[in-house]
Design a protein around this motif. Sequence first.
Motif, PDB file in Angstrom:
ATOM      1  N   LEU A 132       5.080 -39.739 -29.786  1.00 36.96           N
ATOM      2  CA  LEU A 132       5.349 -38.811 -28.694  1.00 36.96           C
ATOM      3  C   LEU A 132       5.426 -39.550 -27.368  1.00 36.96           C
ATOM      4  N   ILE A 133       4.468 -40.441 -27.140  1.00 40.51           N
ATOM      5  CA  ILE A 133       4.454 -41.220 -25.898  1.00 40.51           C
ATOM      6  C   ILE A 133       5.682 -42.123 -25.813  1.00 40.51           C
ATOM      7  N   PHE A 134       6.033 -42.736 -26.950  1.00 35.44           N
ATOM      8  CA  PHE A 134       7.206 -43.621 -26.981  1.00 35.44           C
ATOM      9  C   PHE A 134       8.471 -42.865 -26.607  1.00 35.44           C
ATOM     10  N   TYR A 135       8.698 -41.700 -27.219  1.00 36.05           N
ATOM     11  CA  TYR A 135       9.924 -40.955 -26.959  1.00 36.05           C
ATOM     12  C   TYR A 135       9.946 -40.382 -25.539  1.00 36.05           C
ATOM     13  N   LEU A 136       8.796 -39.920 -25.057  1.00 38.43           N
ATOM     14  CA  LEU A 136       8.750 -39.407 -23.682  1.00 38.43           C
ATOM     15  C   LEU A 136       9.022 -40.522 -22.673  1.00 38.43           C
ATOM     16  N   SER A 137       8.463 -41.699 -22.915  1.00 38.84           N
ATOM     17  CA  SER A 137       8.706 -42.829 -22.009  1.00 38.84           C
ATOM     18  C   SER A 137      10.171 -43.236 -22.036  1.00 38.84           C
ATOM     19  N   PHE A 138      10.750 -43.246 -23.223  1.00 39.45           N
ATOM     20  CA  PHE A 138      12.143 -43.647 -23.360  1.00 39.45           C
ATOM     21  C   PHE A 138      13.071 -42.660 -22.648  1.00 39.45           C
ATOM     22  N   THR A 139      12.793 -41.362 -22.800  1.00 40.11           N
ATOM     23  CA  THR A 139      13.633 -40.369 -22.133  1.00 40.11           C
ATOM     24  C   THR A 139      13.471 -40.426 -20.624  1.00 40.11           C
ATOM     25  N   LYS A 140      12.275 -40.748 -20.145  1.00 45.50           N
ATOM     26  CA  LYS A 140      12.069 -40.867 -18.700  1.00 45.50           C
ATOM     27  C   LYS A 140      12.881 -42.035 -18.134  1.00 45.50           C
ATOM     28  N   VAL A 141      12.834 -43.178 -18.819  1.00 43.01           N
ATOM     29  CA  VAL A 141      13.639 -44.328 -18.385  1.00 43.01           C
ATOM     30  C   VAL A 141      15.119 -43.966 -18.406  1.00 43.01           C
ATOM     31  N   SER A 142      15.532 -43.246 -19.439  1.00 41.94           N
ATOM     32  CA  SER A 142      16.933 -42.833 -19.541  1.00 41.94           C
ATOM     33  C   SER A 142      17.332 -41.928 -18.379  1.00 41.94           C
ATOM     34  N   GLU A 143      16.444 -41.008 -17.997  1.00 42.79           N
ATOM     35  CA  GLU A 143      16.741 -40.116 -16.876  1.00 42.79           C
ATOM     36  C   GLU A 143      16.939 -40.902 -15.577  1.00 42.79           C
ATOM     37  N   VAL A 144      16.100 -41.890 -15.337  1.00 41.92           N
ATOM     38  CA  VAL A 144      16.219 -42.689 -14.123  1.00 41.92           C
ATOM     39  C   VAL A 144      17.551 -43.442 -14.109  1.00 41.92           C
ATOM     40  N   VAL A 145      17.892 -44.065 -15.217  1.00 41.99           N
ATOM     41  CA  VAL A 145      19.142 -44.827 -15.295  1.00 41.99           C
ATOM     42  C   VAL A 145      20.349 -43.907 -15.136  1.00 41.99           C
ATOM     43  N   LEU A 146      20.325 -42.750 -15.801  1.00 44.43           N
ATOM     44  CA  LEU A 146      21.449 -41.823 -15.723  1.00 44.43           C
ATOM     45  C   LEU A 146      21.597 -41.239 -14.323  1.00 44.43           C
ATOM     46  N   ASP A 147      20.490 -40.992 -13.635  1.00 41.37           N
ATOM     47  CA  ASP A 147      20.567 -40.501 -12.258  1.00 41.37           C
ATOM     48  C   ASP A 147      21.237 -41.524 -11.342  1.00 41.37           C
ATOM     49  N   ARG A 148      20.941 -42.790 -11.560  1.00 44.59           N
ATOM     50  CA  ARG A 148      21.562 -43.833 -10.745  1.00 44.59           C
ATOM     51  C   ARG A 148      23.053 -43.953 -11.043  1.00 44.59           C
ATOM     52  N   ILE A 149      23.398 -43.822 -12.321  1.00 44.13           N
ATOM     53  CA  ILE A 149      24.821 -43.861 -12.681  1.00 44.13           C
ATOM     54  C   ILE A 149      25.558 -42.673 -12.069  1.00 44.13           C
ATOM     55  N   MET A 150      24.931 -41.504 -12.103  1.00 46.23           N
ATOM     56  CA  MET A 150      25.538 -40.311 -11.537  1.00 46.23           C
ATOM     57  C   MET A 150      25.745 -40.467 -10.036  1.00 46.23           C
ATOM     58  N   ALA A 151      24.751 -41.032  -9.348  1.00 55.48           N
ATOM     59  CA  ALA A 151      24.876 -41.240  -7.895  1.00 55.48           C
ATOM     60  C   ALA A 151      26.021 -42.193  -7.580  1.00 55.48           C
ATOM     61  N   ARG A 152      26.200 -43.185  -8.411  1.00 57.08           N
ATOM     62  CA  ARG A 152      27.281 -44.145  -8.180  1.00 57.08           C
ATOM     63  C   ARG A 152      28.651 -43.515  -8.433  1.00 57.08           C
ATOM     64  N   LEU A 153      28.743 -42.704  -9.499  1.00 52.80           N
ATOM     65  CA  LEU A 153      30.017 -42.095  -9.835  1.00 52.80           C
ATOM     66  C   LEU A 153      30.447 -41.035  -8.825  1.00 52.80           C
ATOM     67  N   THR A 154      29.480 -40.307  -8.268  1.00 53.89           N
ATOM     68  CA  THR A 154      29.810 -39.216  -7.359  1.00 53.89           C
ATOM     69  C   THR A 154      30.058 -39.685  -5.926  1.00 53.89           C
TER      70      THR A 154
END
Length: 278
Positions: free
Chosen positions: A240-262
């Motif tokens: 549970l901790i592994f998957y939650l940590s992984f999704t949190k890292v993914s959210e941060v990376v995707l937010d940065r990609i979204m900011a760059r694209l927009t």
Amino acid sequence: MLCYLTTGKHMALYVSVGTVLLLLSITAPVALAFGFGGASAARSRFLPLSWLGKGYIAIVRGVPDIAFFLFFVIALDQAFEWLRHQVKCPDWDEPIRQGNDFVVCAAAKLPLGTSPQWMHETYGFFLAVLTFSIVFGAFAANVLYGAMNAVPRAQIETAEAYGMSRRQTFWRILVPQMWVYALPGLSNLWMVLIKATPLLFLLGIEDIVYWARELGGAKTARFTDYPHGDWRMWYFLALLIFYLSFTKVSEVVLDRIMARLTKGQATAAGEAQRKAAV
């Protein structure tokens, strides 16, 4: 406890984490390629190709994922063996379908019975990656199809007015601009893909869910040197901790990609960036 966590079986658990990450790193781009092909086909003016793209999207999205996962692994395996059978054993005179059995010549087996164990595991992993890619490619195709339709028509008309061909308009205008509309949906799809990785356990691959169950269970044959009670709750808590940590890292990376694209785009997010800069 340190000795317990560094046994050979636990090392297999740690390696299985790499198996999950490897699956994601391969499946994501391959599924995106399937999705891009499906979305492009669905938008085609050639009706049979358009029907094929829309049918791929509708059929895979309309059937439960687990049914397709279990179906494709068997179907792809038999399809590959049938093709090899046609090439390697052209003189075979017995039916391939014998009741419920699928029988091909020994030379057509994948992998061969004499192959080492790592080849069997690699082949199983390959089938799992291809199955994940086909299934999630259909969802990606639906997202990309909607994103392509979301690009303002005025952009396409302007490109046509400047004399661009249909191919140039597609690659230079439509594709670069569609990503900003597609990323929210692709982000959700990435999260779903992360959560779907435990299905590897159902496909016969020894992933982290498999080892968590085996090592956490009481009186397991997998672990005799350090007998313990039922510790599955703690192993699955670690997952549970592994998957939650992984999704949190993914959210941060995707937010940065979204900011760059927009940035600079005529979208709500792009407008918010311009106002913040002012």
